[in-house]
Design a protein around this motif. Sequence first.
Motif, mmCIF file in Angstrom:
data_model
loop_
_atom_site.group_PDB
_atom_site.id
_atom_site.type_symbol
_atom_site.label_atom_id
_atom_site.label_comp_id
_atom_site.label_asym_id
_atom_site.label_seq_id
_atom_site.Cartn_x
_atom_site.Cartn_y
_atom_site.Cartn_z
ATOM 1 N N THR A 4 0.838 -1.203 0.000
ATOM 2 C CA THR A 4 0.000 0.000 0.000
ATOM 3 C C THR A 4 0.870 1.249 0.000
ATOM 4 N N THR A 5 1.861 1.281 0.864
ATOM 5 C CA THR A 5 2.738 2.447 0.952
ATOM 6 C C THR A 5 3.472 2.667 -0.357
ATOM 7 N N GLU A 6 3.920 1.582 -0.988
ATOM 8 C CA GLU A 6 4.607 1.697 -2.277
ATOM 9 C C GLU A 6 3.681 2.295 -3.334
ATOM 10 N N LEU A 7 2.440 1.782 -3.358
ATOM 11 C CA LEU A 7 1.461 2.284 -4.330
ATOM 12 C C LEU A 7 1.250 3.787 -4.156
ATOM 13 N N LEU A 8 1.032 4.192 -2.907
ATOM 14 C CA LEU A 8 0.692 5.589 -2.644
ATOM 15 C C LEU A 8 1.902 6.506 -2.761
ATOM 16 N N THR A 9 3.070 6.016 -2.419
ATOM 17 C CA THR A 9 4.282 6.822 -2.584
ATOM 18 C C THR A 9 4.512 7.119 -4.056
ATOM 19 N N ARG A 10 4.299 6.114 -4.883
ATOM 20 C CA ARG A 10 4.415 6.309 -6.339
ATOM 21 C C ARG A 10 3.382 7.337 -6.811
ATOM 22 N N GLY A 11 2.159 7.232 -6.288
ATOM 23 C CA GLY A 11 1.125 8.186 -6.657
ATOM 24 C C GLY A 11 1.480 9.601 -6.237
ATOM 25 N N ALA A 12 2.038 9.749 -5.044
ATOM 26 C CA ALA A 12 2.419 11.074 -4.544
ATOM 27 C C ALA A 12 3.504 11.694 -5.421
ATOM 28 N N GLU A 13 4.396 10.858 -5.945
ATOM 29 C CA GLU A 13 5.446 11.364 -6.839
ATOM 30 C C GLU A 13 4.849 11.918 -8.131
ATOM 31 N N LEU A 14 3.736 11.308 -8.578
ATOM 32 C CA LEU A 14 3.073 11.772 -9.801
ATOM 33 C C LEU A 14 2.302 13.067 -9.576
ATOM 34 N N PHE A 15 2.017 13.368 -8.314
ATOM 35 C CA PHE A 15 1.161 14.508 -7.987
ATOM 36 C C PHE A 15 1.841 15.376 -6.924
ATOM 37 N N PRO A 16 2.942 16.064 -7.292
ATOM 38 C CA PRO A 16 3.702 16.834 -6.292
ATOM 39 C C PRO A 16 2.943 18.054 -5.770
ATOM 40 N N PRO A 51 -12.185 22.694 0.440
ATOM 41 C CA PRO A 51 -12.596 21.422 1.045
ATOM 42 C C PRO A 51 -11.490 20.375 1.060
ATOM 43 N N THR A 52 -11.578 19.501 2.048
ATOM 44 C CA THR A 52 -10.629 18.404 2.236
ATOM 45 C C THR A 52 -10.822 17.348 1.149
ATOM 46 N N THR A 53 -9.718 16.917 0.545
ATOM 47 C CA THR A 53 -9.770 15.896 -0.504
ATOM 48 C C THR A 53 -8.773 14.782 -0.204
ATOM 49 N N PHE A 54 -8.883 13.712 -0.988
ATOM 50 C CA PHE A 54 -7.967 12.576 -0.862
ATOM 51 C C PHE A 54 -7.134 12.438 -2.135
ATOM 52 N N GLY A 55 -5.861 12.739 -2.029
ATOM 53 C CA GLY A 55 -4.903 12.368 -3.055
ATOM 54 C C GLY A 55 -4.015 11.280 -2.481
ATOM 55 N N PRO A 56 -3.021 10.830 -3.218
ATOM 56 C CA PRO A 56 -2.159 9.760 -2.693
ATOM 57 C C PRO A 56 -1.429 10.153 -1.409
ATOM 58 N N GLY A 57 -0.976 11.417 -1.317
ATOM 59 C CA GLY A 57 -0.321 11.861 -0.098
ATOM 60 C C GLY A 57 -1.270 11.872 1.092
ATOM 61 N N SER A 58 -2.524 12.243 0.843
ATOM 62 C CA SER A 58 -3.534 12.260 1.908
ATOM 63 C C SER A 58 -3.850 10.846 2.381
ATOM 64 N N LEU A 59 -3.920 9.918 1.450
ATOM 65 C CA LEU A 59 -4.168 8.523 1.818
ATOM 66 C C LEU A 59 -3.012 7.969 2.650
ATOM 67 N N LEU A 60 -1.792 8.388 2.322
ATOM 68 C CA LEU A 60 -0.637 7.973 3.125
ATOM 69 C C LEU A 60 -0.763 8.484 4.557
ATOM 70 N N LYS A 61 -1.204 9.735 4.709
ATOM 71 C CA LYS A 61 -1.379 10.307 6.056
ATOM 72 C C LYS A 61 -2.451 9.545 6.835
#
Length: 714
Positions: A4-16, A51-61
């Motif tokens: 899960t962390t790998e998936l979301l870390t990769r996503g966060a890199e795509l969405f700086p 408003p609060t949203t969920f991106g990959p970094g938010s899901l990691l948090k």
Amino acid sequence: MSTTTELLTRGAELFPGEVVTTAHVRHLDLPLQAGRLALITLDNGFDHTKPTTFGPGSLLKLSEALDQVEAEAAEGTIVGAAITGKPFIFAVGADLKGVELLQEHADALAIGKGGHEVFKRIAALPVPTFAFYNGAAMGGGVEVGLHCDYRTVSAGVPAFSLPEVFLGLVPGWGGCSILPNLIGPAKAVKVIIENSMAQNKQLKGKDVFELGIADAIFEPADFLEQSLLWAAKVLKGDVAVEREAIDRGKAWDDAVAWGRLVADAKVHGAAPAAYRALDIIAQVKTATLNSADLQAGFDAEDAALADLIMGGELRSGIYAFNLVQRRAKRPVGAPDKSLARPVSKVGVVGAGLMASQLALLFARRLEVPVVLTDIDQERVDKGVGYVHAEIDKLLGKGRIGKDKANRLKGLVSGSLDKAAAFGDADFVIEAVFEEMGVKQTVFADLENVVSPTCVLATNTSSLSVTEMASKLKHPERVVGFHFFNPVAILPLLEIVRGEKTDDVSLATAFGVSKKLKKTAVLCKDAPAFVVNRILTRFMGEIQGIIDEGTPIATVEKGVEPLGLPMSPIVLLELVGPAIALHVSETLHGAFPERFTVSENLGKVVKAGKRGFYTWVDGQQVLDPEVLELLTFGDTVLTEEQVLGRALEAVAQEIGLMLEEGVVAEAQDIDLCMITGAGWPFHLGGITPYLDREGISERVNGKRFLAPGLASVPA
């Protein structure tokens, strides 16, 4: 590092550029000595306007917060866990700006899986879990709460929805799988399909409770306190939550079938999202709320999300969403708002239906005196009576209180004396017969009685604002202010700058539009402006195809792939053949080589008919009396040829409009078609669809939009 962390870390890199939502964990001692609760608050650090949203970094948090809560639950230091949001906002779902950036199917799949893996951790906690829906919740915000065991909702929640199908997605973090198993398939189809496809209809807090999505509802003033008390009672066994049994037989199949009928009626199979959502709902018929049972549904959600994220409809949907949410709030070309004059009184020339609708809107939104005039007292009384009756309806529905109703009625009056009515008005709009001479006379009369600073507006749908003002001493004060019917529902306001309109008058018009809560688009003074010009070219091509000999049924079927809110023939009836004929004559006068005037349409108008259809035994059928009037050629096109010819005409017209500078950019064309004509989000209005189908380049030699703007980036 977990998968899960790998998936979301990769996503966060795509969405700086993500605005990251933090999941704050604090601990509260519950009432009734029920024990200690871990409360996770979702907060992106901004106030409710962001408003609060969920991106990959938010899901990691959130995943990090769950690490802590999971450990505490295992240690026995907490008896339960709950999720809530910052003031006024619970969470409004996935961050669409991040979705726009995805270029690979594998990355899109990773975002879906990452969200599922985090949310499933909530369901897997070894202590009871609660969602406290304290404010607006949409999409992934709703879904994170669905993974909890129990839910409360504030009676003050203004907006709660699963809007994904509206945008071209599916509720992909558990919505399609969990919701029908929680509240039953019929209610789930209503939320996921019907509401979403009804222009993203929102639920209020009361609706959320009545549907069974929330188990308890509390007033906003002490919502958190009451939710904590309720949670304590659940944990102590003082409150037992009972939910309706789910019918997993024919009722489930019927609900899915009904959803398909709704989708067919809206998009005629032209956009895939609704059908993918319904496939998943059908698939989870035999599951339970146990997440292991729902895994096949979750996998199907992941696949659907990835496919749709990489499809044109979603990109067009996000593009359309951005137009309505962002571009609409900052009209391109509008003068500096500091130039606008205050408007403390409004005049309306005319007291017919359109004028009366305008008077009601001005009174409700501006809350200033509004005076109607007309040629006799009977008409004036009828117009004022209409406004007062509509205010009474609002009172009867509970939309306004008695004091507000009385105040609004007091603001609206009528007079035959234009000098007395308009002498101190700051803004006067005419809504009289659509004939140049009549409107010029009206403006000449007004100029003699209004103040030097009063703005004169026209609600013309197709006539030249410049010509209308040409005989005035002060043409610079005249502005086009074209509303769409019904005025209270359609958001678009085409604001038209005549050749001599000055910045102060234009800025005042934009200021009034903002107070009216309309979507204003600045237009050049060109024949029929934007929406009516495009629709008339489209409808003219359709009418021409019918006149040449293609059966009406074939024509209607041919344009179904557009998923328009209504067929061209039904639209003709709504607009009125006489108005359609008048606009086509106006445009034929301006552009005779492209706009024709249908003899058949003229015959329909002369006969006083409302359209091509009539009703027989509850069925809509072609009116034999109308068919008797018409003459047809012998050229019969296929459905594909009908669609191709109509769209090529539209593409040509839009290309010419952009060359003429009717609006600043293609985005304004799309904003107008969405908000003024109800053209679908999944088309992005119209230009993304024309680009996607290759029609723009075939007709004009180039795309309307840059690649990636309403399509998957290269």
